[in-house]
Design a protein around this motif. Structure first.
Motif, short mmCIF file in Angstrom:
data_model
loop_
_atom_site.label_atom_id
_atom_site.label_comp_id
_atom_site.label_asym_id
_atom_site.label_seq_id
_atom_site.Cartn_x
_atom_site.Cartn_y
_atom_site.Cartn_z
N THR A 198 14.00 8.55 -1.34
CA THR A 198 13.86 8.27 -2.76
C THR A 198 12.73 9.14 -3.26
O THR A 198 11.55 8.79 -3.16
CB THR A 198 13.56 6.78 -2.98
N PHE A 199 13.10 10.30 -3.78
CA PHE A 199 12.13 11.36 -4.07
C PHE A 199 10.97 10.85 -4.91
O PHE A 199 9.81 11.15 -4.64
CB PHE A 199 12.86 12.50 -4.77
N SER A 200 11.27 10.08 -5.94
CA SER A 200 10.23 9.64 -6.87
C SER A 200 9.24 8.66 -6.25
O SER A 200 8.20 8.37 -6.85
CB SER A 200 10.87 9.01 -8.11
N ALA A 201 9.54 8.17 -5.07
CA ALA A 201 8.65 7.22 -4.39
C ALA A 201 7.69 7.90 -3.43
O ALA A 201 6.89 7.23 -2.78
CB ALA A 201 9.47 6.18 -3.63
N TYR A 202 7.78 9.21 -3.33
CA TYR A 202 6.95 9.96 -2.39
C TYR A 202 6.00 10.90 -3.10
O TYR A 202 6.37 11.56 -4.07
CB TYR A 202 7.84 10.79 -1.45
N PHE A 203 4.78 10.97 -2.58
CA PHE A 203 3.91 12.08 -2.92
C PHE A 203 4.54 13.32 -2.28
O PHE A 203 5.15 13.25 -1.22
CB PHE A 203 2.52 11.89 -2.32
N MET A 204 4.38 14.46 -2.94
CA MET A 204 4.92 15.69 -2.40
C MET A 204 3.82 16.73 -2.30
O MET A 204 2.89 16.75 -3.12
CB MET A 204 6.04 16.22 -3.28
N GLY A 205 3.96 17.60 -1.31
CA GLY A 205 2.92 18.60 -1.11
C GLY A 205 3.46 19.91 -0.58
O GLY A 205 4.60 19.99 -0.11
N TRP A 206 2.63 20.92 -0.71
CA TRP A 206 2.91 22.24 -0.13
C TRP A 206 1.79 22.57 0.86
O TRP A 206 0.60 22.35 0.57
CB TRP A 206 2.96 23.32 -1.21
N PHE A 207 2.19 23.13 1.98
CA PHE A 207 1.28 23.60 2.99
C PHE A 207 1.70 25.02 3.37
O PHE A 207 2.81 25.44 3.04
CB PHE A 207 1.33 22.69 4.23
N ARG A 208 0.83 25.72 4.06
CA ARG A 208 1.21 27.06 4.51
C ARG A 208 0.57 27.37 5.86
O ARG A 208 -0.46 26.80 6.21
CB ARG A 208 0.79 28.11 3.48
N GLN A 209 1.22 28.28 6.57
CA GLN A 209 0.70 28.69 7.87
C GLN A 209 0.82 30.20 8.01
O GLN A 209 1.94 30.74 8.00
CB GLN A 209 1.47 28.00 8.99
N ALA A 210 -0.31 30.83 8.10
CA ALA A 210 -0.37 32.28 8.29
C ALA A 210 -0.30 32.58 9.78
O ALA A 210 -0.62 31.73 10.62
CB ALA A 210 -1.65 32.83 7.69
N PRO A 211 0.11 33.80 10.13
CA PRO A 211 0.21 34.16 11.55
C PRO A 211 -1.11 33.96 12.27
O PRO A 211 -2.17 34.41 11.80
CB PRO A 211 0.59 35.64 11.50
#
Length: 124
Positions: A28-41
Motif C-alpha cells: 500500500t504505497f501511501s502507507a510507506y515512507f519512501m526513499g532513495w539511496f545510492r552506491q558508488a563503486p
C-alpha cells in the motif's frame, strides 16, 4: 509479492539533469515512507533523500540538498527523484526503498523493501 522497480538512469554530462522513477506493487504505497539511496563503486550504500506518506516532509543528504528533489504520486504508486546540476561524484547505482515506520531514517537496515537499482553515470 513486493516489487520496486527503478528507471530513468543513464549517462549524462556534468550539469545535466535526470529524473528517476520508482514504480511499486505489492504494498500500500501511501502507507510507506519512501526513499532513495545510492552506491558508488567501492563505497557503501548511502542515503540520498526520503519523503513521508503524503509528501509533506522531505529529508536530504547534505551532498544533494538544493540539487535533488524527491516527490511521490500516491495515485500512481510512484516515487520520483529529480536530479539537477549533476556532478561526477553523483555517479552511482540509485535504489529506491520503502519503509513501514513512523519516522524518517537514513539507516539502511530500517528500510523494509528495496529495488534492484538504476545506474546513473555523470561524465565531467
Amino acid at each position: 509479492q513486493v516489487q520496486l522497480v527503478e528507471s530513468g538512469g543513464g549517462l549524462v554530462q556534468a550539469g545535466d539533469s535526470l529524473r528517476l522513477s520508482c514504480t511499486t506493487s505489492g504494498i500500500t504505497f501511501s502507507a510507506y515512507f519512501m526513499g532513495w539511496f545510492r552506491q558508488a563503486p567501492g563505497k557503501e550504500r548511502e542515503f540520498v533523500a526520503a519523503v513521508t506518506w503524503l509528501g509533506r516532509t522531505t529529508h536530504y543528504a547534505d551532498s544533494v540538498k538544493g540539487r535533488f528533489t524527491i516527490s511521490r504520486d500516491n495515485g500512481q504508486n510512484t516515487l520520483y527523484l529529480e536530479m539537477n546540476n549533476l556532478k561526477p561524484e553523483d555517479t552511482a547505482v540509485y535504489y529506491c526503498a520503502a519503509r513501514d515506520g513512523v519516522q524518517l531514517t537514513t539507516v539502511l537496515r530500517e528500510w523494509n523493501y528495496w529495488g534492484q537499482g538504476t545506474q546513473v553515470t555523470v561524465s565531467s
